[in-house]
Design an enzyme around this catalytic site. Structure first.
Site, PDB file in Angstrom:
ATOM      1  N   GLU A   1      -6.159   3.363  -7.691  1.00  0.00           N
ATOM      2  CA  GLU A   1      -7.405   4.192  -7.118  1.00  0.00           C
ATOM      3  C   GLU A   1      -8.642   3.865  -8.247  1.00  0.00           C
ATOM      4  O   GLU A   1      -9.063   3.118  -8.974  1.00  0.00           O
ATOM      5  CB  GLU A   1      -6.953   4.792  -5.951  1.00  0.00           C
ATOM      6  CG  GLU A   1      -8.620   5.610  -5.637  1.00  0.00           C
ATOM      7  CD  GLU A   1      -8.892   5.157  -4.613  1.00  0.00           C
ATOM      8  OE1 GLU A   1      -9.999   5.439  -3.327  1.00  0.00           O
ATOM      9  OE2 GLU A   1      -8.669   3.954  -4.301  1.00  0.00           O
TER      10      GLU A   1
ATOM     11  N   ARG B   1       0.746  -1.210  -0.017  1.00  0.00           N
ATOM     12  CA  ARG B   1       0.102   0.374   0.097  1.00  0.00           C
ATOM     13  C   ARG B   1       0.632   1.059   0.127  1.00  0.00           C
ATOM     14  O   ARG B   1       2.029   1.165   0.720  1.00  0.00           O
ATOM     15  CB  ARG B   1      -1.100   0.188   1.189  1.00  0.00           C
ATOM     16  CG  ARG B   1      -1.945   0.797   1.252  1.00  0.00           C
ATOM     17  CD  ARG B   1      -2.741   0.745  -0.045  1.00  0.00           C
ATOM     18  NE  ARG B   1      -4.706   1.524   0.886  1.00  0.00           N
ATOM     19  CZ  ARG B   1      -4.968   1.658   0.275  1.00  0.00           C
ATOM     20  NH1 ARG B   1      -4.961   1.822  -1.286  1.00  0.00           N
ATOM     21  NH2 ARG B   1      -5.976   2.721   0.672  1.00  0.00           N
TER      22      ARG B   1
ATOM     23  N   GLY C   1     -13.653  -3.277  -6.814  1.00  0.00           N
ATOM     24  CA  GLY C   1     -14.863  -1.955  -6.612  1.00  0.00           C
ATOM     25  C   GLY C   1     -14.874  -1.085  -5.446  1.00  0.00           C
ATOM     26  O   GLY C   1     -15.962  -1.429  -4.986  1.00  0.00           O
ATOM     27  N   GLY C   2     -13.735  -0.341  -5.025  1.00  0.00           N
ATOM     28  CA  GLY C   2     -14.107   0.194  -3.403  1.00  0.00           C
ATOM     29  C   GLY C   2     -14.393  -0.116  -2.734  1.00  0.00           C
ATOM     30  O   GLY C   2     -14.474  -1.389  -2.439  1.00  0.00           O
TER      31      GLY C   2
ATOM     32  N   SER D   1      -8.124   0.670   3.672  1.00  0.00           N
ATOM     33  CA  SER D   1      -8.500  -0.296   2.065  1.00  0.00           C
ATOM     34  C   SER D   1      -9.613  -0.848   2.039  1.00  0.00           C
ATOM     35  O   SER D   1      -9.712  -1.167   2.910  1.00  0.00           O
ATOM     36  CB  SER D   1      -7.004  -0.970   1.646  1.00  0.00           C
ATOM     37  OG  SER D   1      -7.648  -2.117  -0.038  1.00  0.00           O
ATOM     38  N   SER D   2      -9.782  -1.420   1.231  1.00  0.00           N
ATOM     39  CA  SER D   2     -11.647  -2.215   1.284  1.00  0.00           C
ATOM     40  C   SER D   2     -10.898  -3.292   0.402  1.00  0.00           C
ATOM     41  O   SER D   2     -11.807  -4.845   0.687  1.00  0.00           O
ATOM     42  CB  SER D   2     -12.786  -1.555   0.730  1.00  0.00           C
ATOM     43  OG  SER D   2     -13.365  -0.542   1.533  1.00  0.00           O
TER      44      SER D   2
ATOM     45  N   ASP E   1      -7.983   7.536  -0.775  1.00  0.00           N
ATOM     46  CA  ASP E   1      -8.492   6.814   1.184  1.00  0.00           C
ATOM     47  C   ASP E   1      -8.545   7.142   2.917  1.00  0.00           C
ATOM     48  O   ASP E   1      -8.781   6.352   2.910  1.00  0.00           O
ATOM     49  CB  ASP E   1      -8.462   5.940   0.522  1.00  0.00           C
ATOM     50  CG  ASP E   1      -8.451   5.207  -0.193  1.00  0.00           C
ATOM     51  OD1 ASP E   1      -9.682   4.791  -0.664  1.00  0.00           O
ATOM     52  OD2 ASP E   1      -7.844   3.479  -1.194  1.00  0.00           O
TER      53      ASP E   1
ATOM     54  N   THR F   1     -10.422  -0.626  -9.420  1.00  0.00           N
ATOM     55  CA  THR F   1      -8.439  -2.137  -9.429  1.00  0.00           C
ATOM     56  C   THR F   1      -9.266  -3.052 -10.146  1.00  0.00           C
ATOM     57  O   THR F   1     -10.018  -2.421 -11.249  1.00  0.00           O
ATOM     58  CB  THR F   1      -9.216  -2.080  -8.083  1.00  0.00           C
ATOM     59  OG1 THR F   1      -9.321  -1.244  -6.947  1.00  0.00           O
ATOM     60  CG2 THR F   1      -8.668  -3.022  -7.056  1.00  0.00           C
TER      61      THR F   1
END
Length: 501
Positions: A341, A35, A407-408, A386-387, A361, A321
């Site tokens: 992103e 990340r 997909g965020g 993050s997701s 984010d 993503t």
């Protein structure tokens, strides 16, 4: 490396990600955090310009959004720990495509048509658009000699060539010369490192769910949803039934409320996320789910008792993503989610690749409306929450499934739905992926429009759900390891197929 070229809207060298690996040689799980990090000179006012916090979209399309890309450092660590082919060999397919070109796909063309900001980017426009500002048409052979030069250099010299040489200087120059300049510096790149982290695992039915921990909130939140649903009778209902959609959404509300308060970079907010998965706490939270009435909103729980809480982080995340799930002939498994992103990241292009906007984010404001500090606020060297939810499922200690999605914030619902489909309802991986998407992790109950679930909108609203019809192009990718071989699943909502032999 190939995705950096052919899917620049989603992932690439200018972004980062998370990887989960099962090493068949020593029968061990490893996870890697690649990340991005906040620049060393950043602080809680990072997204303020002239004393005002930027709007989300102004922040996205700015130099302030760019963090040191983590992907190459993450791949380098993975390769050092278990790679078999020479490093340079891995770059050949991407180099060939960059030099000879690839056909612009319908999805890439459509996104180019819709991206006004990319069209306005002085660095990206000449590559993606013609002299009249029209996007490269479907089938157009797009070559990227600048990216080929970068790939060739990194293939020869390793990731240091990206983080310490002329490429790093060009990244910093591009970020600092943007009309809304960022503070990224050369030392931010030179001292960036991907972090191996201990996997987080939890028992579910006869399986063990495993994934990366914070700063990714994805796996922990997915696990919490499934454990909450264990306290309901959801498996007695059909997957697309009114009851199943209701229960799934309610579990999502509770899990995401906890996520919004407690999960952040563990070096800065060392909250013990395992407490969110503790049986007593899960039972306590599950008791809030009612079979015939929806919660108007869910508040974070108190897993450690009446401890001082952080403020609620309602920072936006944009669906984008890429996810890849891989199982090889020796039984090694990789589940990897990578991202720049939002579509085309910051829209800043350097040497043929786009830079991320991952720093958005973070919570753009450091405190919530009540003045409480937000755990996911900007701090020097910190990694934004993050997701992303790359996961590997074990059965009797052996890999059974690899799954993940782009997909965020919707990633969490996408992955939880698919795991519930395969492990709970006993569906094959492709059928589970194709189930209409549903969930609640963005302050409403999301239903995939254009699917059979649309018919449930009115009765769900009568129950109290704030129903939102969304397109939800999930892009899930998964593999199930069966006694008879591998079963792959690829989401028909996006480009991509399952391949193997």
């Amino acid at each position: 490396l190939v995705l950096s070229l052919v899917e620049p809207q989603s992932s690439g060298l200018g972004g980062g990600g998370f990887m989960v690996v099962f090493d068949a040689t020593n029968q061990q799980l490893r996870t890697y955090d690649a990340r991005e990090t906040a620049p060393a000179s950043s602080d809680i006012s990072h997204f303020e310009v002239n004393g005002e916090v930027l709007s989300f979209w102004d922040a996205v399309n700015s130099g302030l959004a760019v963090g040191p890309p983590g992907l190459l450092r993450g791949l380098e660590k993975m390769h050092a720990d278990g790679g078999r082919l020479p490093w340079a060999e891995l770059f050949k397919p991407a180099l060939k495509l960059a030099r000879e070109g690839f056909a612009v796909s319908p999805r890439l063309h459509g996104l180019l048509q819709r991206s006004k900001k990319l069209r306005e980017s002085q660095t990206a426009r000449p590559y993606f658009y013609d002299d009249k500002g029209e996007p490269r048409p479907v089938g157009y052979v797009l070559k990227n000699p600048k990216l080929a030069e970068v790939l060739a250099l990194v293939a020869r010299q390793g990731a240091d060539a990206f983080y310490e040489g002329v490429i790093a200087h060009d990244i910093v120059k591009a970020v600092r010369s943007h009309p809304t300049p960022g503070t990224l510096s050369l030392p931010d790149l030179v001292f960036y490192d991907a972090v191996p982290r201990k996997p987080i695992c939890v028992a579910y039915l006869e399986y063990e769910l495993c994934g990366v921990g914070p700063p990714s909130s994805g796996p922990v939140t997915v696990m919490q949803i499934l454990l909450l649903l264990n306290h309901t009778n959801i498996l007695e209902y059909a997957p697309n039934s009114f009851e199943a959609v209701h229960l799934f959404a309610e579990a999502g509300k509770l899990a995401c409320a906890d996520r919004d308060v407690y999960i952040a970079d563990p070096a800065f907010a060392p909250f013990p996320v395992k407490t969110l998965l503790a049986p007593n706490y899960i039972a306590q939270r599950a008791a809030l789910i009612e079979p015939d009435r929806a919660m108007q909103s869910a508040q974070a729980g108190k897993p450690l008792g009446e401890e001082e809480s952080f403020g609620q982080d309602r920072s936006l995340e944009i669906p984008s993503t890429t996810h890849v799930s891989v199982v090889d002939g020796q039984g090694n498994v990789v589940s990897m989610t990578t991202s720049v992103e939002s579509a085309f990241g910051s829209k800043i292009m350097v040497r043929g690749f786009l830079l991320n906007n991952q720093l958005t984010d973070f919570s753009l404001r450091g405190v919530d409306d009540a003045g409480m500090p937000v755990a996911n606020r900007v701090e020097p060297g910190k990694r934004p929450r993050s997701s992303m939810a790359p996961m590997i499922v074990l059965r009797n200690g052996k890999p059974y499934m690899a799954i993940g999605a782009p997909g965020g914030p919707f990633i969490i619902s996408f992955v939880a739905k698919t795991l519930l489909g395969v492990l709970g309802w006993g569906l094959d991986i492709q059928t589970a992926i194709e189930l209409p998407n549903r969930g609640s992790c963005t302050y409403g109950t999301e239903i995939e429009k254009g699917t059979a679930l649309e018919a449930l909108a009115a009765p769900l609203e009568k129950m109290g759900h704030d129903v939102r019809l969304e397109s939800l192009p999930s892009g899930l990718q998964g593999v199930v390891i069966t006694p008879n071989g591998l079963e792959g699943g690829a989401d028909p909502r996006r480009e991509g197929v399952a391949l193997g032999r």
